[in-house]
Design an enzyme around this catalytic site. Sequence first.
Site, short mmCIF file in Angstrom:
data_model
loop_
_atom_site.label_atom_id
_atom_site.label_comp_id
_atom_site.label_asym_id
_atom_site.label_seq_id
_atom_site.Cartn_x
_atom_site.Cartn_y
_atom_site.Cartn_z
N GLN A 201 8.52 24.40 7.15
CA GLN A 201 9.92 24.36 6.75
C GLN A 201 10.78 23.52 7.68
OE1 GLN A 201 8.13 27.31 7.08
NE2 GLN A 201 8.93 28.89 5.71
N ASP A 242 15.50 37.01 9.67
CA ASP A 242 15.36 37.72 8.40
C ASP A 242 15.70 39.20 8.52
OD1 ASP A 242 13.62 36.01 6.11
OD2 ASP A 242 13.56 35.22 8.14
N LYS A 253 10.84 33.70 11.59
CA LYS A 253 9.63 32.97 11.27
C LYS A 253 8.63 33.00 12.43
CE LYS A 253 9.01 31.56 8.07
NZ LYS A 253 8.37 32.26 6.95
#
EC number: 5.3.1.23
Length: 367
Positions: A201, A242, A253
């Site tokens: 990402q 998150d 992540k």
Amino acid sequence: MKIDGTPYRSIWVDDADRWSVRIIDQTKLPWAIEIPRLTTPEQIAHAISAMLVRGAPLIGATAAYGVALAMRADPSDEALETVVPMLAATRPTAINLRWALMRMQRALSAHPPAERADAAYAEAAAICDEDVATNRAIGEHGLGLIRARAQGRRRVNILTHCNAGWIATVDWGTALAPIYMAHDAGIDVHVLVDETRPRNQGFSLTAWELGKHGVPHTVIVDNAGGHFMQRGEVDMVIVGTDRVTRAGDVANKIGTYLKALAARDNGVPFYVALPSSTIDWTIADGLGSIPIEERAPAEVTTITGRALDGSMLTVRIVPKDSTAANPAFDVTPARLVSGLITERGICAANERALAAMFPDQALQTAA
């Protein structure tokens, strides 16, 4: 934000029919911009689990529209009680998903079935609009940190991991919002972008975003961050998250924990940017309580990119007789976090500071 001069959000209701949902398929970036039309909650669930959309705030907003699509088809109590757990099961780590679904369920339970479709679309739109305003506020608070670091410096070098930009939210982003604002304010910022294996990402999304906005950046391999810190080439780290526990532990992540360790060893400030919807007030111990999503081994054993002839190609990069583990997140202990950048300001990563910043939410959970 803009793509080639055209303003976009990462999710919106189709202007043509005013009920279907449009997203930017992130699995196709940076090579192509595809905007699928989603018409069922099952399609929404697939978009979340297959990571056509990702980023904690965005999957919450997307799930909210999944509920709206379900209520358009069937506004009954049974349908509402079915769609919420179905969408909640798509990604286990990001708390925004559960937060958005619980908010939708509470809002719609107050309406008779005949009113639920309209109410669902209105609530989902409100979640999206609030996300944009929240991220703008996060950016403004984080801008102050960057401006302070810029004093007496030619350039501020910021390392980020994964993607916490506008494509991970409805707009602006969390970790990247302060960077965009600093760049727009004329501060000389340069971003070191971790590639962020295995789904990459960093180089596929963050580098694409920054490039479209004109922000100077350099893509680095995941294991290079500590090297640049040792050489004094990182002034600060800003990442998203998150889930954050009420004690300040941070799930983000995979690889974030290693960046935090390197930052601490080299005296580099390590900040986490988040909306308050990412705080899980029900747990304190992140390592013991946050569920860590385990994704398919194929994400590790294969890689997709553009061949020199322009075609897209997926190749295996691991010997066929080797197995692969693929935890999607890790937990960074609060002791390694220099500060939490929220929509209400910057606070220490501990329970007392978070409760002081968000007393309404802390008290509501305690009750």
